[in-house]
Design an enzyme around this catalytic site. Structure first.
Site, PDB file in Angstrom:
ATOM      1  N   LYS A  38      38.090  38.872  36.858  1.00  0.00           N
ATOM      2  CA  LYS A  38      37.263  37.610  36.362  1.00  0.00           C
ATOM      3  C   LYS A  38      35.633  37.807  35.792  1.00  0.00           C
ATOM      4  O   LYS A  38      35.077  38.834  36.016  1.00  0.00           O
ATOM      5  CB  LYS A  38      37.438  37.335  37.595  1.00  0.00           C
ATOM      6  CG  LYS A  38      39.290  36.711  38.234  1.00  0.00           C
ATOM      7  CD  LYS A  38      39.080  36.152  39.314  1.00  0.00           C
ATOM      8  CE  LYS A  38      40.975  35.625  39.999  1.00  0.00           C
ATOM      9  NZ  LYS A  38      41.210  35.216  40.244  1.00  0.00           N
ATOM     10  N   TYR A  46      46.079  28.235  34.498  1.00  0.00           N
ATOM     11  CA  TYR A  46      46.412  28.241  36.222  1.00  0.00           C
ATOM     12  C   TYR A  46      46.827  26.747  36.688  1.00  0.00           C
ATOM     13  O   TYR A  46      46.498  25.884  37.430  1.00  0.00           O
ATOM     14  CB  TYR A  46      44.795  27.933  36.664  1.00  0.00           C
ATOM     15  CG  TYR A  46      44.237  29.688  37.185  1.00  0.00           C
ATOM     16  CD1 TYR A  46      44.851  30.414  38.232  1.00  0.00           C
ATOM     17  CD2 TYR A  46      43.245  30.257  37.089  1.00  0.00           C
ATOM     18  CE1 TYR A  46      44.532  31.554  38.461  1.00  0.00           C
ATOM     19  CE2 TYR A  46      42.869  31.497  36.687  1.00  0.00           C
ATOM     20  CZ  TYR A  46      43.295  32.072  37.920  1.00  0.00           C
ATOM     21  OH  TYR A  46      43.241  33.420  37.773  1.00  0.00           O
ATOM     22  N   PHE A  75      41.135  23.372  45.198  1.00  0.00           N
ATOM     23  CA  PHE A  75      40.279  24.281  44.507  1.00  0.00           C
ATOM     24  C   PHE A  75      40.024  23.915  42.744  1.00  0.00           C
ATOM     25  O   PHE A  75      39.430  25.384  41.681  1.00  0.00           O
ATOM     26  CB  PHE A  75      39.974  25.382  44.964  1.00  0.00           C
ATOM     27  CG  PHE A  75      41.069  25.965  45.325  1.00  0.00           C
ATOM     28  CD1 PHE A  75      41.167  26.747  43.478  1.00  0.00           C
ATOM     29  CD2 PHE A  75      41.804  25.798  46.115  1.00  0.00           C
ATOM     30  CE1 PHE A  75      43.083  27.503  43.909  1.00  0.00           C
ATOM     31  CE2 PHE A  75      43.216  26.889  45.849  1.00  0.00           C
ATOM     32  CZ  PHE A  75      43.741  27.315  44.806  1.00  0.00           C
ATOM     33  N   ARG A  83      49.670  44.293  42.981  1.00  0.00           N
ATOM     34  CA  ARG A  83      49.465  42.782  43.815  1.00  0.00           C
ATOM     35  C   ARG A  83      48.300  44.492  45.646  1.00  0.00           C
ATOM     36  O   ARG A  83      47.586  43.712  45.844  1.00  0.00           O
ATOM     37  CB  ARG A  83      50.510  42.347  44.637  1.00  0.00           C
ATOM     38  CG  ARG A  83      50.487  41.039  43.297  1.00  0.00           C
ATOM     39  CD  ARG A  83      51.651  40.681  43.906  1.00  0.00           C
ATOM     40  NE  ARG A  83      50.734  39.231  45.209  1.00  0.00           N
ATOM     41  CZ  ARG A  83      50.027  38.481  44.528  1.00  0.00           C
ATOM     42  NH1 ARG A  83      49.912  38.068  43.268  1.00  0.00           N
ATOM     43  NH2 ARG A  83      49.816  37.606  45.510  1.00  0.00           N
ATOM     44  N   THR A 111      43.806  37.646  48.552  1.00  0.00           N
ATOM     45  CA  THR A 111      42.651  36.615  47.991  1.00  0.00           C
ATOM     46  C   THR A 111      41.638  36.461  48.546  1.00  0.00           C
ATOM     47  O   THR A 111      40.511  36.613  47.199  1.00  0.00           O
ATOM     48  CB  THR A 111      43.748  35.323  47.806  1.00  0.00           C
ATOM     49  OG1 THR A 111      45.290  35.370  47.267  1.00  0.00           O
ATOM     50  CG2 THR A 111      43.441  34.050  46.553  1.00  0.00           C
ATOM     51  N   ARG A 158      39.390  44.257  45.985  1.00  0.00           N
ATOM     52  CA  ARG A 158      39.368  43.207  45.848  1.00  0.00           C
ATOM     53  C   ARG A 158      38.080  43.384  47.976  1.00  0.00           C
ATOM     54  O   ARG A 158      37.099  42.107  47.789  1.00  0.00           O
ATOM     55  CB  ARG A 158      40.405  41.775  46.186  1.00  0.00           C
ATOM     56  CG  ARG A 158      40.391  41.142  45.351  1.00  0.00           C
ATOM     57  CD  ARG A 158      41.615  40.189  45.357  1.00  0.00           C
ATOM     58  NE  ARG A 158      41.816  39.526  44.272  1.00  0.00           N
ATOM     59  CZ  ARG A 158      43.188  38.628  44.168  1.00  0.00           C
ATOM     60  NH1 ARG A 158      44.160  39.003  45.252  1.00  0.00           N
ATOM     61  NH2 ARG A 158      43.608  37.544  43.408  1.00  0.00           N
ATOM     62  N   ASN A 187      36.646  36.220  43.872  1.00  0.00           N
ATOM     63  CA  ASN A 187      37.448  37.285  43.824  1.00  0.00           C
ATOM     64  C   ASN A 187      37.951  38.693  42.895  1.00  0.00           C
ATOM     65  O   ASN A 187      39.144  39.640  43.349  1.00  0.00           O
ATOM     66  CB  ASN A 187      38.787  37.282  44.596  1.00  0.00           C
ATOM     67  CG  ASN A 187      40.352  36.478  43.852  1.00  0.00           C
ATOM     68  OD1 ASN A 187      39.779  36.018  43.002  1.00  0.00           O
ATOM     69  ND2 ASN A 187      40.929  35.942  44.003  1.00  0.00           N
ATOM     70  N   HIS A 215      42.758  39.161  38.974  1.00  0.00           N
ATOM     71  CA  HIS A 215      43.824  38.514  39.341  1.00  0.00           C
ATOM     72  C   HIS A 215      45.209  39.018  38.662  1.00  0.00           C
ATOM     73  O   HIS A 215      44.776  40.199  38.005  1.00  0.00           O
ATOM     74  CB  HIS A 215      44.060  36.970  38.232  1.00  0.00           C
ATOM     75  CG  HIS A 215      45.481  36.678  37.946  1.00  0.00           C
ATOM     76  ND1 HIS A 215      46.000  35.669  38.561  1.00  0.00           N
ATOM     77  CD2 HIS A 215      46.333  36.773  37.166  1.00  0.00           C
ATOM     78  CE1 HIS A 215      47.009  35.474  38.488  1.00  0.00           C
ATOM     79  NE2 HIS A 215      47.400  35.946  37.263  1.00  0.00           N
ATOM     80  N   GLU A 227      52.441  35.399  31.699  1.00  0.00           N
ATOM     81  CA  GLU A 227      50.859  35.402  31.303  1.00  0.00           C
ATOM     82  C   GLU A 227      50.970  36.645  30.737  1.00  0.00           C
ATOM     83  O   GLU A 227      50.157  36.706  29.878  1.00  0.00           O
ATOM     84  CB  GLU A 227      50.948  35.775  32.854  1.00  0.00           C
ATOM     85  CG  GLU A 227      50.815  35.153  34.283  1.00  0.00           C
ATOM     86  CD  GLU A 227      50.157  35.421  35.476  1.00  0.00           C
ATOM     87  OE1 GLU A 227      50.171  34.199  36.601  1.00  0.00           O
ATOM     88  OE2 GLU A 227      49.854  36.563  35.872  1.00  0.00           O
TER      89      GLU A 227
HETATM   90  P1  CMP Z   1      44.003  34.334  41.751  1.00  0.00           P
HETATM   91  O1  CMP Z   1      44.457  35.571  41.976  1.00  0.00           O
HETATM   92  O2  CMP Z   1      43.563  34.180  40.453  1.00  0.00           O
HETATM   93  O3  CMP Z   1      45.334  32.730  41.781  1.00  0.00           O
HETATM   94  C1  CMP Z   1      44.440  31.805  42.106  1.00  0.00           C
HETATM   95  C2  CMP Z   1      42.731  31.307  41.949  1.00  0.00           C
HETATM   96  O4  CMP Z   1      42.511  30.395  43.084  1.00  0.00           O
HETATM   97  C3  CMP Z   1      42.371  32.654  43.338  1.00  0.00           C
HETATM   98  O5  CMP Z   1      42.719  33.808  42.794  1.00  0.00           O
HETATM   99  C4  CMP Z   1      41.393  32.258  43.313  1.00  0.00           C
HETATM  100  O6  CMP Z   1      40.275  32.788  42.523  1.00  0.00           O
HETATM  101  C5  CMP Z   1      41.315  31.069  43.297  1.00  0.00           C
HETATM  102  N1  CMP Z   1      41.369  30.416  44.805  1.00  0.00           N
HETATM  103  C6  CMP Z   1      42.722  30.668  45.760  1.00  0.00           C
HETATM  104  N2  CMP Z   1      42.552  29.661  46.766  1.00  0.00           N
HETATM  105  C7  CMP Z   1      41.630  29.511  46.852  1.00  0.00           C
HETATM  106  C8  CMP Z   1      40.811  28.410  47.771  1.00  0.00           C
HETATM  107  N3  CMP Z   1      41.175  28.067  48.998  1.00  0.00           N
HETATM  108  N4  CMP Z   1      39.468  27.923  47.538  1.00  0.00           N
HETATM  109  C9  CMP Z   1      38.630  28.772  45.955  1.00  0.00           C
HETATM  110  N5  CMP Z   1      39.442  28.976  45.212  1.00  0.00           N
HETATM  111  C10 CMP Z   1      40.730  29.707  45.553  1.00  0.00           C
END
Ligand code: CMP
Length: 132
Positions: free
Chosen positions: A8, A48, A56, A84, A90, A101, A111, A114, A125
């Site tokens: 990212k 997304y 969010f 994963r 996450t 992470r 984070n 992905h 994807e």
């Molecule tokens: P990702 O695994 O790419 O999938 C969805 C993304 O949304 C996640 O990683 C984060 O970057 C973001 N995300 C998930 N939960 C939250 C949250 N509670 N607040 C802000 N961003 C979030």
């Protein structure tokens, strides 16, 4: 088995691409395709779309379009679950030691990486970015 990885904008900006890819390779996964690109707002919202009703979502789309990303196809036995596992939770504050992470993410949003969450989504994807 194949999975989709995104490094990212936060991690690309901070110069973590090489270190993240070393962790990927050390896990036994192979990087079989790579693309360097910047998402448009439309692409981010589409990628997304499953999160479009989340509070969010808007911020996530702004963040994901804030700079270049690296999109990669990873291949190996049990690729979806293995990736994963090495990404970690996450929310980086919940991530285990020696995960991507834990080492490189700064917040639940920024984070670092992905990874597809299932084999079905991995196919979707991968097709999203590598239709050819
Ligand atoms: P990702 O695994 O790419 O999938 C969805 C993304 O949304 C996640 O990683 C984060 O970057 C973001 N995300 C998930 N939960 C939250 C949250 N509670 N607040 C802000 N961003 C979030």
């Amino acid at each position: 088995e194949r999975t989709l990885s995104i490094i990212k904008p936060d991690a690309v900006k901070s110069g973590y691409v090489k270190s993240i890819n070393s962790m990927i390779k050390n896990s036994g996964l192979k990087i079989i395709k790579k693309k360097n690109l910047t998402l448009t707002k439309e692409q981010a919202a589409q990628f997304y779309s499953i999160h479009s009703d989340k509070p969010f979502f808007n911020e996530l789309c702004i963040f994901m379009t804030s700079g270049p990303i690296i999109v990669q196809i990873l291949e190996g036995e049990n690729a979806v679950d293995l990736y994963r596992k090495i990404m970690g939770a996450t929310n980086p504050s919940d991530a285990e030691e020696n995960t991507i992470r834990k080492e490189f993410a700064t917040s639940i949003q920024e984070n670092a990486v992905h990874g597809s969450d299932s084999k079905e989504n991995a196919i979707k994807e991968i097709n999203f970015f590598f239709k050819e």
